[in-house]
Design a protein around this motif. Structure first.
Motif, PDB file in Angstrom:
ATOM      1  N   THR A   1       0.915  -1.141   0.194  1.00  0.00           N
ATOM      2  CA  THR A   1       0.000   0.013   0.068  1.00  0.00           C
ATOM      3  C   THR A   1       0.877   1.348   0.172  1.00  0.00           C
ATOM      4  O   THR A   1       0.392   2.475  -0.604  1.00  0.00           O
ATOM      5  N   VAL A   2       2.034   1.131   0.623  1.00  0.00           N
ATOM      6  CA  VAL A   2       2.829   2.526   0.660  1.00  0.00           C
ATOM      7  C   VAL A   2       4.092   2.299  -0.268  1.00  0.00           C
ATOM      8  O   VAL A   2       4.983   3.058  -0.180  1.00  0.00           O
ATOM      9  N   ARG A   3       4.127   1.265  -1.147  1.00  0.00           N
ATOM     10  CA  ARG A   3       5.447   1.060  -1.899  1.00  0.00           C
ATOM     11  C   ARG A   3       5.717   2.083  -2.968  1.00  0.00           C
ATOM     12  O   ARG A   3       6.800   2.472  -2.997  1.00  0.00           O
ATOM     13  N   GLY A   4       4.857   2.857  -3.153  1.00  0.00           N
ATOM     14  CA  GLY A   4       5.047   3.988  -4.222  1.00  0.00           C
ATOM     15  C   GLY A   4       5.324   5.150  -3.571  1.00  0.00           C
ATOM     16  O   GLY A   4       6.088   6.304  -3.988  1.00  0.00           O
ATOM     17  N   ASN A   5       5.181   5.405  -2.159  1.00  0.00           N
ATOM     18  CA  ASN A   5       5.743   6.417  -1.277  1.00  0.00           C
ATOM     19  C   ASN A   5       6.925   6.363  -0.431  1.00  0.00           C
ATOM     20  O   ASN A   5       7.478   7.346   0.029  1.00  0.00           O
ATOM     21  N   LEU A   6       7.478   5.332  -0.250  1.00  0.00           N
ATOM     22  CA  LEU A   6       8.675   4.962   0.463  1.00  0.00           C
ATOM     23  C   LEU A   6       9.566   4.198  -0.241  1.00  0.00           C
ATOM     24  O   LEU A   6       9.535   3.207  -1.240  1.00  0.00           O
ATOM     25  N   GLU A   7      11.061   4.430   0.032  1.00  0.00           N
ATOM     26  CA  GLU A   7      12.109   3.591  -0.550  1.00  0.00           C
ATOM     27  C   GLU A   7      11.855   2.289  -0.053  1.00  0.00           C
ATOM     28  O   GLU A   7      11.569   2.004   1.221  1.00  0.00           O
ATOM     29  N   PRO A   8      12.188   1.135  -0.771  1.00  0.00           N
ATOM     30  CA  PRO A   8      12.190  -0.048  -0.416  1.00  0.00           C
ATOM     31  C   PRO A   8      13.130  -0.415   0.894  1.00  0.00           C
ATOM     32  O   PRO A   8      12.691  -1.139   2.029  1.00  0.00           O
ATOM     33  N   ALA A   9      14.008   0.032   1.087  1.00  0.00           N
ATOM     34  CA  ALA A   9      15.105   0.083   2.263  1.00  0.00           C
ATOM     35  C   ALA A   9      14.058   0.335   3.582  1.00  0.00           C
ATOM     36  O   ALA A   9      14.488  -0.233   4.523  1.00  0.00           O
ATOM     37  N   ASN A  10      13.419   1.435   3.538  1.00  0.00           N
ATOM     38  CA  ASN A  10      12.643   1.695   4.599  1.00  0.00           C
ATOM     39  C   ASN A  10      11.539   0.700   5.032  1.00  0.00           C
ATOM     40  O   ASN A  10      10.961   0.719   6.090  1.00  0.00           O
ATOM     41  N   LEU A  11      10.878  -0.071   3.933  1.00  0.00           N
ATOM     42  CA  LEU A  11       9.908  -1.159   4.065  1.00  0.00           C
ATOM     43  C   LEU A  11      10.487  -2.272   4.929  1.00  0.00           C
ATOM     44  O   LEU A  11       9.565  -3.156   5.229  1.00  0.00           O
ATOM     45  N   VAL A  12      11.643  -2.369   4.949  1.00  0.00           N
ATOM     46  CA  VAL A  12      12.411  -3.589   5.874  1.00  0.00           C
ATOM     47  C   VAL A  12      11.830  -3.646   7.279  1.00  0.00           C
ATOM     48  O   VAL A  12      11.691  -4.433   7.795  1.00  0.00           O
ATOM     49  N   MET A  13      11.520  -2.317   7.870  1.00  0.00           N
ATOM     50  CA  MET A  13      11.311  -2.251   9.328  1.00  0.00           C
ATOM     51  C   MET A  13       9.983  -2.964   9.466  1.00  0.00           C
ATOM     52  O   MET A  13       9.742  -3.564  10.681  1.00  0.00           O
ATOM     53  N   LEU A  14       9.114  -3.023   8.422  1.00  0.00           N
ATOM     54  CA  LEU A  14       7.827  -3.669   8.433  1.00  0.00           C
ATOM     55  C   LEU A  14       8.102  -5.207   8.982  1.00  0.00           C
ATOM     56  O   LEU A  14       7.356  -6.040   9.964  1.00  0.00           O
ATOM     57  N   TYR A  15       9.071  -5.951   8.201  1.00  0.00           N
ATOM     58  CA  TYR A  15       9.559  -7.429   8.451  1.00  0.00           C
ATOM     59  C   TYR A  15      10.125  -7.408   9.665  1.00  0.00           C
ATOM     60  O   TYR A  15       9.994  -8.571  10.615  1.00  0.00           O
ATOM     61  N   LEU A  16      10.951  -6.320  10.164  1.00  0.00           N
ATOM     62  CA  LEU A  16      11.624  -6.592  11.297  1.00  0.00           C
ATOM     63  C   LEU A  16      10.662  -6.720  12.374  1.00  0.00           C
ATOM     64  O   LEU A  16      10.914  -7.468  13.426  1.00  0.00           O
TER      65      LEU A  16
ATOM     66  N   ILE B   1      13.255 -15.890   7.322  1.00  0.00           N
ATOM     67  CA  ILE B   1      13.444 -16.324   5.806  1.00  0.00           C
ATOM     68  C   ILE B   1      12.318 -15.643   4.985  1.00  0.00           C
ATOM     69  O   ILE B   1      12.548 -15.265   3.974  1.00  0.00           O
ATOM     70  N   ALA B   2      11.125 -16.095   5.493  1.00  0.00           N
ATOM     71  CA  ALA B   2      10.175 -15.909   4.756  1.00  0.00           C
ATOM     72  C   ALA B   2      10.112 -14.139   4.364  1.00  0.00           C
ATOM     73  O   ALA B   2       9.550 -13.748   3.378  1.00  0.00           O
ATOM     74  N   GLY B   3      10.504 -13.242   5.477  1.00  0.00           N
ATOM     75  CA  GLY B   3      10.267 -11.883   5.225  1.00  0.00           C
ATOM     76  C   GLY B   3      11.322 -11.648   4.286  1.00  0.00           C
ATOM     77  O   GLY B   3      11.225 -10.606   3.375  1.00  0.00           O
ATOM     78  N   VAL B   4      12.451 -12.156   4.066  1.00  0.00           N
ATOM     79  CA  VAL B   4      13.566 -11.777   3.152  1.00  0.00           C
ATOM     80  C   VAL B   4      12.884 -12.012   1.728  1.00  0.00           C
ATOM     81  O   VAL B   4      13.125 -11.202   0.593  1.00  0.00           O
ATOM     82  N   LEU B   5      12.322 -13.224   1.474  1.00  0.00           N
ATOM     83  CA  LEU B   5      11.839 -13.712   0.219  1.00  0.00           C
ATOM     84  C   LEU B   5      10.750 -12.689  -0.355  1.00  0.00           C
ATOM     85  O   LEU B   5      10.592 -12.542  -1.365  1.00  0.00           O
ATOM     86  N   ALA B   6       9.587 -12.320   0.726  1.00  0.00           N
ATOM     87  CA  ALA B   6       8.532 -11.493   0.559  1.00  0.00           C
ATOM     88  C   ALA B   6       9.054  -9.966   0.072  1.00  0.00           C
ATOM     89  O   ALA B   6       8.585  -9.658  -0.973  1.00  0.00           O
ATOM     90  N   PHE B   7      10.054  -9.745   0.920  1.00  0.00           N
ATOM     91  CA  PHE B   7      10.738  -8.489   0.586  1.00  0.00           C
ATOM     92  C   PHE B   7      11.391  -8.292  -0.785  1.00  0.00           C
ATOM     93  O   PHE B   7      10.781  -7.366  -1.672  1.00  0.00           O
ATOM     94  N   ASP B   8      12.077  -9.310  -1.147  1.00  0.00           N
ATOM     95  CA  ASP B   8      12.479  -9.268  -2.615  1.00  0.00           C
ATOM     96  C   ASP B   8      11.469  -9.453  -3.726  1.00  0.00           C
ATOM     97  O   ASP B   8      11.384  -8.639  -4.810  1.00  0.00           O
ATOM     98  N   PHE B   9      10.557 -10.470  -3.305  1.00  0.00           N
ATOM     99  CA  PHE B   9       9.598 -10.847  -4.415  1.00  0.00           C
ATOM    100  C   PHE B   9       8.415  -9.625  -4.672  1.00  0.00           C
ATOM    101  O   PHE B   9       8.094  -9.498  -5.631  1.00  0.00           O
ATOM    102  N   PHE B  10       8.080  -8.848  -3.709  1.00  0.00           N
ATOM    103  CA  PHE B  10       6.915  -7.913  -3.629  1.00  0.00           C
ATOM    104  C   PHE B  10       7.152  -6.794  -3.791  1.00  0.00           C
ATOM    105  O   PHE B  10       6.653  -5.691  -4.288  1.00  0.00           O
ATOM    106  N   LEU B  11       8.444  -6.405  -3.158  1.00  0.00           N
ATOM    107  CA  LEU B  11       8.789  -4.956  -2.782  1.00  0.00           C
ATOM    108  C   LEU B  11      10.094  -4.370  -3.470  1.00  0.00           C
ATOM    109  O   LEU B  11      10.453  -3.304  -3.459  1.00  0.00           O
TER     110      LEU B  11
END
Length: 880
Positions: A413-428, A448-458
């Motif tokens: 939902t916020v992918r277009g407004n934030l840099e991908p590096a900032n979205l890492v905090m959601l998975y942490l 493990i699932a967080g890294v894969l989801a982050f790469d695949f979707f964001l």
């Protein structure tokens, strides 16, 4: 300088020799078929020819003709029938042996495992009961059944022997006889079918009965027998104070863990301790920052510590910041000379990262020797790492995956407004939540699932694992690394919190028990506190058994629970043998109750029994350890309450003796006075009969008679008081006339009324009163006698009767000196007399007896001051 043996040790050894216990002789062989049973039977026949009473408790002839011939000439006791899953099995009948009480009993197959439902799981425990009864035992044993040799036998033969006995049993044997047969001859016997039937013999030759195996087992048997002879020699020299080169004392310590190597370490340490004649201790260290929360590992640790105790060690659990610090601290404080530890089984790279306990011990050991045992794994034993706690419920992993899904949806939902590096905090955040609430396994899965989801979707390009910018590889690596670290640290904190809660719960339970016991005043209250606290802490029903004149009986138990006869029998066994018995123990394990002796430094005070509310519920090793602490507290509290009760009884006895002295002092004068008068009158009549006229003679007879009546009343009062205090007084109640009652009392008093006037006022329509007429006459006589004694001559004594509140009231009023107000309640106490200037004869029992008789009629008697001087004694009796 000559080194003399310790006198206390000499006395202990001599007492051990004189103790009335049966002697155990073991016919030791290295394998089946060497002739152990035959040799035992031959020895039994020799003892029988010497006049010894010999019976057979249990023998397996294996249908060998020569063995059966020897059995036929001896008395064979019937075996005990045990039903196991619909199959009738026969076992040694221990009770039959003890009841028969022979001098010697033969019991074959010492290491045999009994059928489920037997008194003990193992036959050697049955033999221990027989020995404790003072009966000698001959038995047979193969060397591979010794617990300390179990791993070596498995290594040599490739077969793990399941039926084992602790080494202490063979150490306690009075005699060991080696039964030997060369391996070649044994193989010939096997091929001829003299050991097993042909099919079994063929399989045995292929697996166990290989010449190399037999030679190794034969050497083990000879070595073990030689060690036994050496131990007996040293014991003999110490007992007889024979000087010798006594070796300096060695003390061994073995470090254990849930590792598969732990059992091998324990057995190796046992053998090493035997070789150097040393004491040894098994130690498990629980690290405060890394508690063991895996129930499987905790159970395994408990079993290993129990194995060490069975092999003769002392088991201890230590707590510390690190294993090597705790072990070395204990070693230095307890004079440990050698430490045994297992070689690490984890990869070398993990040792480099996390450190090696072996290296740390060796570097910091100083003067303590460190033995490192090889890590060859025991067969069929799974490895359960101590730093991994599996979470089997699939739901936890699904929840962690759901958290990653939520983080991904928020990121989309916020992918277009934030840099991908900032979205890492959601998975942490998802990883932290998983570690806190779901555990270590789900949190690692979330990493493990967080890294894969982050790469695949964001991370562009989307919906593929391809990466357009190589900088994201660093982001992935850091995300995965940080997630693992956070997961590990958070899960560790969670596990530490769980361990802290568990320890706090145990400590709190013990504290509550101690606090409640301090406020318990008597044995009944102490038992109630123990039952309530243990029942709450362990979720079980509790019973306390105490001994009364050598016989155990249930003293108290949980509500709605009453031990039956079988459970009482288990408790009695635990009390007699001073050992745990029942559920989860080696004695009567099929019982529904677990019984623990309540023991203090002064001896046994009773037995504590715990009964599960659910059939499949067993105590964990940790719970058993906590229960042991509860048991010690309970034993001390029961002993304290018993001692307090004994002190009360002693104080009561002291008061009774004081009362007896007061009684003797009080009545001695009153007894002596009439006796002197009677003796004087009779003596005068005897010596001066011719000189006395009729009037003087009659006066002496009257005096003797009056004093005899006085003495009779005194003795009657004493007997009445005894009957009242013992509860032996029995009423023969029937309706009686108050006028007759008072008239009879006045008639009995007779001349004792002297010059006093007595005025009686009784209404003509006064109802009949239920009473024991004879006893109530005694009451009125005692009260009137008191009124006369304490009133001046020629004074009036008034007796009146009335009805009030369905009670007949009799009042006796005098015009005497009266009774001080502070003494009005005490005059009915035994031997109590108001202190006056004028001494009046009496024992102080009359009013006390009157009170006892009136209260037996459910009535009341009391004193009050009379207006104008004097005292009123009021007697009230119920009309119904």
């Amino acid at each position: 300088m000559e080194t003399r043996p310790n006198p206390d040790e000499l006395l202990k050894n001599l007492e051990a020799e004189e103790k009335k216990r049966g002697k155990l002789k073991i016919f030791l062989g290295y394998v089946a078929g060497v002739g152990k049973t035959y040799a035992m039977l031959e020895a039994a026949h020799q003892r029988k020819s010497q006049g010894v009473d010999v019976v057979i408790g249990y023998i397996e002839t294996h249908k060998r003709t020569e063995t059966e011939e020897l059995v036929e000439e001896l008395e064979v006791l019937p075996r005990k029938q045990v039903d196991y899953r619909g199959i009738a099995l026969t076992e040694l009948d221990v009770d039959a042996v003890i009841s028969r009480r022979p001098q010697l009993v033969l019991v074959d197959e010492f290491a045999h495992t009994n059928a489920s439902g037997s008194r003990h799981p193992k036959r050697f425990q049955d033999v221990t009961d027989i020995l404790d009864a003072g009966i000698d035992v001959y038995t047979t044993l193969n060397i591979q059944h010794l617990e300390s040799l179990n791993d070596i036998v498995a290594q040599v033969t490739g077969i793990v022997v399941r039926e084992t006995i602790p080494d202490r049993v063979i150490d306690e044997a009075s005699e060991i006889e080696i039964v030997d047969l060369p391996p070649d001859e044994l193989l010939v016997r096997l091929e001829e079918g003299k050991v097993y039937i042909p099919e079994q013999a063929s399989r045995a030759l292929q697996k166990f009965f290989r010449k190399g195996n037999l030679t190794a087992l034969r050497e083990m048997a000879f070595r073990r027998a030689a060690e036994r002879v050496d131990d007996q020699m040293r014991s003999y020299m110490k007992t007889r104070a024979i000087s010798g080169p006594w070796a300096a004392g060695e003390r061994l310590l073995v470090c254990i863990s849930p590792s598969p190597l732990a059992e091998k370490l324990v057995r190796t340490t046992r053998r090493l301790a035997d070789e150097i004649n040393a004491e040894w201790v098994a130690v498990y260290v629980e690290i405060a920052s890394k508690p063991e929360n895996n129930p499987v590992n905790r159970e395994r640790i408990g079993k290993i510590l129990q194995l060490a105790e069975e092999l003769g060690a002392k088991s201890i659990t230590l707590a510390g910041r690190s294993i090597h610090e705790a072990v070395l601290d204990y070693a230095h404080k307890n004079n440990i000379t050698k430490i045994v530890i297992g070689k690490p089984i984890k990869p070398r790279w993990r040792e480099m990262l996390t450190g090696s306990v072996v290296d740390q011990l060796i570097y910091a050991s100083g003067n303590v020797d460190v033995y490192v045992i090889s890590s060859r794994m025991e067969p069929n034993l799974p490895i359960i790492p101590t730093d991994w706690q599996p979470h089997r419920p699939l739901g936890r992993y699904l929840l962690s995956l759901g958290l990653i899904a939520i983080s991904t949806l928020l990121g989309l939902t916020v992918r277009g407004n934030l840099e991908p590096a900032n979205l890492v905090m959601l998975y942490l955040a998802s990883v932290v939540i998983s570690a806190i609430f779901l555990g270590r396994g789900p949190s690692l899965f979330a990493s493990i699932a967080g890294v894969l989801a982050f790469d695949f979707f964001l991370v562009p390009p989307y919906h593929t694992f391809a990466v357009s910018d190589t900088q994201y590889l660093i982001t992935f690596g850091m995300l995965f690394t940080v997630s693992l670290i956070i997961s590990s640290l958070t899960a560790k904190e969670r596990e530490q919190a769980e361990a802290a809660v568990r320890r706090e719960s145990q400590t709190s339970a013990l504290y509550n028990l101690s606090k409640d016991l301090t406020s318990a005043t008597d044995l009944k209250k102490v038992a109630e506190v123990i039952i309530a606290n243990i029942g709450k802490a362990f979720g079980r029903e509790v019973a306390i058994f105490l001994s009364d004149r050598g016989r155990l009986h249930p003293f108290a138990s949980s509500p709605n629970y009453q031990p039956d006869e079988n459970e009482l029998a288990v408790a009695a066994w635990a009390f007699v043998h001073d050992q745990p018995a029942g559920r989860g123990t080696d004695t009567l394990p099929a019982a529904s109750i677990r019984c623990l002796p309540l023991k203090t430094s002064n001896g046994l005070v009773g037995v504590l029994g715990i009964h599960p509310k659910e059939a499949g519920s067993f105590l964990t090793p940790e719970q058993r350890q906590t229960l042991s602490a509860f048991t010690n507290q309970a034993a001390l509290a029961i002993e304290r309450a018993s001692l307090a009760e004994q002190a009360r009884q002693a104080e009561l006895l002291k008061a009774t003796e004081k009362l007896q002295s007061a009684l003797l002092n009080s009545i001695s004068h009153d007894l002596r006075t009439p006796l002197v008068s009677i003796t004087g009158a009779l003596t005068s009549l005897d010596d001066q009969s011719d000189m006395l006229d009729e009037e003087n003679r009659r006066s002496l007879v009257v005096t003797a008679r009056e004093e005899a009546d006085r003495l009779n009343r005194l003795v009657g009062n004493l007997l009445s008081m005894t009957r009242i205090e013992s509860g032996a007084i029995r009423l023969h109640s029937e309706p009686g006339d108050i006028e007759d009652l008072i008239g009879t009392a006045l008639e009995q008093l007779g001349r004792r009324l002297g010059v006093h006037d007595v005025k009686v006022t009784i209404p003509s329509d006064f109802p009949l009163v239920p009473m024991d007429f004879t006893l109530m006459v005694q009451v009125v006589v005692n009260v009137l006698d008191n009124a006369v004694k304490y009133s001046p001559d020629c004074s009036l004594v008034e007796v009146s009767a009335s009805v009030m509140n369905q009670k007949a009231r009799i009042q006796i009023a005098d015009c005497g000196v009266g009774i001080p107000s502070e003494d009005l309640m005490r005059i009915f106490d035994k031997f109590y007399r108001v202190q006056r200037a004028e001494k009046v004869s009496g024992t102080g029992l009359g009013l006390s007896i009157s009170k006892g008789i009136v209260e037996a009629h459910h009535g009341n008697i009391y004193a009050s001051a009379r207006e104008g001087g004097g005292t009123i004694i009021t007697i009230e009796l119920p009309l119904k």
